[in-house]
Write a protein that holds these residues in place. Sequence first.
Motif, PDB file in Angstrom:
ATOM      1  N   MET A 198       9.116   7.460  -5.668  1.00  0.00           N
ATOM      2  CA  MET A 198       9.667   7.110  -4.379  1.00  0.00           C
ATOM      3  C   MET A 198       8.970   5.898  -3.760  1.00  0.00           C
ATOM      4  SD  MET A 198      11.711   9.018  -2.161  1.00  0.00           S
ATOM      5  CE  MET A 198      13.175   9.653  -2.851  1.00  0.00           C
ATOM      6  N   MET A 199       7.739   5.636  -4.136  1.00  0.00           N
ATOM      7  CA  MET A 199       7.013   4.525  -3.535  1.00  0.00           C
ATOM      8  C   MET A 199       7.408   3.218  -4.215  1.00  0.00           C
ATOM      9  SD  MET A 199       3.081   4.399  -2.556  1.00  0.00           S
ATOM     10  CE  MET A 199       2.144   3.228  -3.480  1.00  0.00           C
ATOM     11  N   PRO A 200       7.705   2.202  -3.410  1.00  0.00           N
ATOM     12  CA  PRO A 200       8.072   0.915  -4.015  1.00  0.00           C
ATOM     13  C   PRO A 200       6.859   0.269  -4.682  1.00  0.00           C
ATOM     14  CG  PRO A 200       7.931   0.707  -1.642  1.00  0.00           C
ATOM     15  CD  PRO A 200       7.743   2.157  -1.961  1.00  0.00           C
ATOM     16  N   ASP A 201       7.141  -0.577  -5.633  1.00  0.00           N
ATOM     17  CA  ASP A 201       6.078  -1.292  -6.331  1.00  0.00           C
ATOM     18  C   ASP A 201       5.582  -2.417  -5.432  1.00  0.00           C
ATOM     19  OD1 ASP A 201       4.329  -2.249  -8.233  1.00  0.00           O
ATOM     20  OD2 ASP A 201       5.868  -3.462  -9.241  1.00  0.00           O
ATOM     21  N   LEU A 202       4.332  -2.309  -4.976  1.00  0.00           N
ATOM     22  CA  LEU A 202       3.779  -3.294  -4.056  1.00  0.00           C
ATOM     23  C   LEU A 202       2.917  -4.322  -4.777  1.00  0.00           C
ATOM     24  CD1 LEU A 202       2.802  -0.860  -1.178  1.00  0.00           C
ATOM     25  CD2 LEU A 202       4.839  -2.285  -1.341  1.00  0.00           C
ATOM     26  N   GLY A 203       2.747  -4.137  -6.065  1.00  0.00           N
ATOM     27  CA  GLY A 203       1.985  -5.102  -6.848  1.00  0.00           C
ATOM     28  C   GLY A 203       0.552  -5.223  -6.381  1.00  0.00           C
ATOM     29  N   LYS A 204       0.090  -6.429  -6.304  1.00  0.00           N
ATOM     30  CA  LYS A 204      -1.317  -6.648  -5.967  1.00  0.00           C
ATOM     31  C   LYS A 204      -1.617  -6.384  -4.488  1.00  0.00           C
ATOM     32  CE  LYS A 204      -0.829 -11.611  -5.128  1.00  0.00           C
ATOM     33  NZ  LYS A 204      -1.295 -12.934  -5.487  1.00  0.00           N
ATOM     34  N   TYR A 205      -0.590  -6.194  -3.684  1.00  0.00           N
ATOM     35  CA  TYR A 205      -0.787  -5.941  -2.259  1.00  0.00           C
ATOM     36  C   TYR A 205      -0.806  -4.451  -1.904  1.00  0.00           C
ATOM     37  CZ  TYR A 205       0.348 -10.869  -2.057  1.00  0.00           C
ATOM     38  OH  TYR A 205       0.353 -12.216  -2.255  1.00  0.00           O
ATOM     39  N   ALA A 206      -0.721  -3.599  -2.901  1.00  0.00           N
ATOM     40  CA  ALA A 206      -0.639  -2.159  -2.649  1.00  0.00           C
ATOM     41  C   ALA A 206      -1.824  -1.656  -1.824  1.00  0.00           C
ATOM     42  CB  ALA A 206      -0.547  -1.398  -3.966  1.00  0.00           C
ATOM     43  N   ASP A 207      -3.028  -2.040  -2.185  1.00  0.00           N
ATOM     44  CA  ASP A 207      -4.207  -1.572  -1.460  1.00  0.00           C
ATOM     45  C   ASP A 207      -4.164  -2.014   0.002  1.00  0.00           C
ATOM     46  OD1 ASP A 207      -5.186  -0.395  -3.750  1.00  0.00           O
ATOM     47  OD2 ASP A 207      -6.516  -2.076  -4.233  1.00  0.00           O
ATOM     48  N   THR A 208      -3.806  -3.246   0.238  1.00  0.00           N
ATOM     49  CA  THR A 208      -3.753  -3.784   1.599  1.00  0.00           C
ATOM     50  C   THR A 208      -2.692  -3.079   2.429  1.00  0.00           C
ATOM     51  OG1 THR A 208      -4.429  -5.935   0.747  1.00  0.00           O
ATOM     52  CG2 THR A 208      -3.488  -5.875   2.950  1.00  0.00           C
ATOM     53  N   VAL A 209      -1.517  -2.911   1.860  1.00  0.00           N
ATOM     54  CA  VAL A 209      -0.415  -2.280   2.597  1.00  0.00           C
ATOM     55  C   VAL A 209      -0.726  -0.819   2.874  1.00  0.00           C
ATOM     56  CG1 VAL A 209       2.017  -1.595   2.456  1.00  0.00           C
ATOM     57  CG2 VAL A 209       1.313  -3.880   1.716  1.00  0.00           C
ATOM     58  N   LEU A 210      -1.202  -0.096   1.875  1.00  0.00           N
ATOM     59  CA  LEU A 210      -1.499   1.321   2.065  1.00  0.00           C
ATOM     60  C   LEU A 210      -2.648   1.526   3.038  1.00  0.00           C
ATOM     61  CD1 LEU A 210      -1.039   2.674  -1.559  1.00  0.00           C
ATOM     62  CD2 LEU A 210       0.534   2.837   0.380  1.00  0.00           C
ATOM     63  N   SER A 211      -3.669   0.695   2.972  1.00  0.00           N
ATOM     64  CA  SER A 211      -4.773   0.841   3.919  1.00  0.00           C
ATOM     65  C   SER A 211      -4.304   0.518   5.336  1.00  0.00           C
ATOM     66  CB  SER A 211      -5.962  -0.023   3.518  1.00  0.00           C
ATOM     67  OG  SER A 211      -5.631  -1.390   3.555  1.00  0.00           O
TER      68      SER A 211
END
Length: 50
Positions: free
Chosen positions: A1-14
């Motif tokens: 269900m979670m979209p692929d955020l690529g290298k920004y995943a950590d930033t977006v999730l935090s």
Amino acid sequence: MMPDLGKYADTVLSSYIVSIILLVLLVLVSLRAARKARAELEQVEERRRG
């Protein structure tokens, strides 16, 4: 269900986590202030009654 955020995943999730924590804190502080205001209002009304 979670979209692929690529290298920004950590930033977006935090950012989501920090936002959720801040919203919860804001609600708790608001509830505490409302409780305090209600108690003070009851004291004032009690003094006024007698």
